[in-house]
Design a protein around this motif. Structure first.
Motif, short mmCIF file in Angstrom:
data_model
loop_
_atom_site.label_atom_id
_atom_site.label_comp_id
_atom_site.label_asym_id
_atom_site.label_seq_id
_atom_site.Cartn_x
_atom_site.Cartn_y
_atom_site.Cartn_z
N LEU A 32 63.87 -42.14 32.44
CA LEU A 32 64.86 -41.18 32.95
C LEU A 32 64.64 -40.87 34.42
O LEU A 32 65.59 -40.60 35.17
N MET A 244 65.89 -45.51 25.26
CA MET A 244 66.66 -44.26 25.16
C MET A 244 66.91 -43.67 26.55
O MET A 244 67.99 -43.14 26.83
N GLY A 245 65.91 -43.78 27.42
CA GLY A 245 66.12 -43.35 28.80
C GLY A 245 67.14 -44.21 29.50
O GLY A 245 67.99 -43.72 30.26
N TRP A 248 70.84 -43.44 28.54
CA TRP A 248 71.43 -42.29 29.22
C TRP A 248 72.35 -42.74 30.35
O TRP A 248 73.36 -42.10 30.64
N TYR A 249 72.00 -43.85 30.97
CA TYR A 249 72.79 -44.38 32.09
C TYR A 249 73.60 -45.62 31.72
O TYR A 249 74.47 -46.04 32.48
N CYS A 251 75.22 -45.90 28.58
CA CYS A 251 76.31 -45.61 27.66
C CYS A 251 77.64 -45.55 28.42
O CYS A 251 77.67 -45.37 29.64
#
Length: 353
Positions: A32, A244-245, A248-249, A251
């Motif tokens: 992230l 998962m981090g 975030w960018y 999707c």
């Protein structure tokens, strides 16, 4: 973190579950933190992959989206893993090598496309295949020669091995590596489409790894008992956190693509987990979305060459649904749902043996 236990009588950091949790959150936070910095840098350097000319028209607006995000989440995974694992485990060492080597092949491919601003200027199909076979052998041969992993073949829903593959296990494992890495690569065509099914697959394989690496659970569930396998769960959790981090960018609408450096790394690592957990055949269910995408390409190419007719409006199949009018986000979420159901079915095979 494991070695912190040497300075204390408290064995908190010796538990795989604890170190897996730390690896997950370290990779997540690092991803992230670094991903927006990478996006800014990539935009400044114009490091975007040209869009395939025959792609649906809606994709042409994505031409300025940075690529090679896979390099960032692989780096985050490595960092979190190196801070959390024991270094006396061959399975872990090969897992890290697997991530780096497959990422390197994808990086070379991505770099060629970016520099020449041409989607066809990366590695040729033959060169890519040679590199993939080479890195697959680097991962497979030590497994076989060291004797830490048996060459027996297991199938879902049956608790005993079918037979011992012997030296032919190496060739079979290389095939698994090639098929899985290319399948994930084909799936990575829409925003987040490959990321979430990869997370589901890694989570499922992580459960198998933990159970097979534990002598009590493996004996109770009739799973192959493989000493030292549980340590790889830490690397697996680190990659899930990093993805998962990245998601975030990535999707919809994506701010960054993973590129071949990401998709090949994920595919190669999933193949590696399937091999060491003796779930090579179960990968067909675990990675059902990837299998579906690959089959659609095989059918399309085969039908066109033999009958001069196309089965789908466009392959891989996610583009077919775009061509018939489905909006991108609907395709993505529905494929995520299919991936989740497939992985739940794969987990059900633990008891149905």
């Amino acid at each position: 973190m494991y070695y912190l236990s040497y300075f204390s009588d408290y064995a908190f950091f010796t538990y795989i579950s604890v170190r897996s949790g730390f690896a997950f959150f370290i990779a997540l936070c690092l991803s992230l933190f670094l991903m927006p910095k990478f996006i800014t840098w990539a935009k400044a350097k114009n490091a975007n992959q040209p869009i395939y000319e025959f792609a649906p028209s809606t994709h042409q607006s994505k031409g300025s989206t940075p690529t090679m995000g896979g390099v960032v989440f692989v780096f985050c995974t490595l960092t979190a893993s190196l801070l959390s694992v024991k270094f006396d485990n061959l399975f872990v060492i090969l897992a890290l090598f697997c991530l780096v080597l497959f990422c390197a092949v994808g990086f070379i491919d991505d770099l060629g496309k970016i520099i020449k601003k041409d989607n066809h200027s990366g590695l040729s199909a033959r060169a890519k295949m040679v590199f993939l076979i080479l890195v697959s052998l680097i991962c497979c041969v030590p497994l076989y020669l060291s004797g830490v992993l048996s060459s027996e073949l297991f199938v879902p829903f049956y608790k005993h091995p079918l037979f011992d593959m012997g030296i032919f296990a190496i060739f079979f494992w290389v095939l698994v590596f090639i098929a899985t890495s290319n399948a994930v690569n084909l799936t990575d065509g829409l925003d987040g489409l490959a990321t979430v099914p990869s997370i589901f697959s890694l989570a499922t394989l992580g459960i198998f790894l933990y159970l097979s690496g534990n002598i009590n659970y493996s004996e109770y569930l009739f799973l192959p008992k493989i000493q030292g396998l549980g340590e790889v769960v830490i690397v697996c959790c680190a990659l899930v956190g990093a993805l998962m981090g990245f998601l975030w960018y990535n999707c919809y609408p994506a701010q960054v693509f993973m590129g071949d450096s990401g998709s090949l790394a994920i595919g190669g690592f999933i193949a590696y987990l399937g091999i060491i957990s003796k779930n090579e055949i179960l990968l067909l269910i675990i990675g059902f979305v990837f299998v579906l995408e690959t089959i659609s390409v095989i059918l399309q190419v085969g039908s066109f060459k033999i009958f001069h007719k196309r089965v789908f409006k466009m392959a891989p199949i996610h583009h077919h649904f775009e061509k018939i009018g489905w909006v991108e986000n609907k395709i993505i979420v529905r494929f995520w749902m299919i991936a989740l159901l497939a992985n739940l079915l794969a987990l059900a095979t633990i008891k149905l043996r």
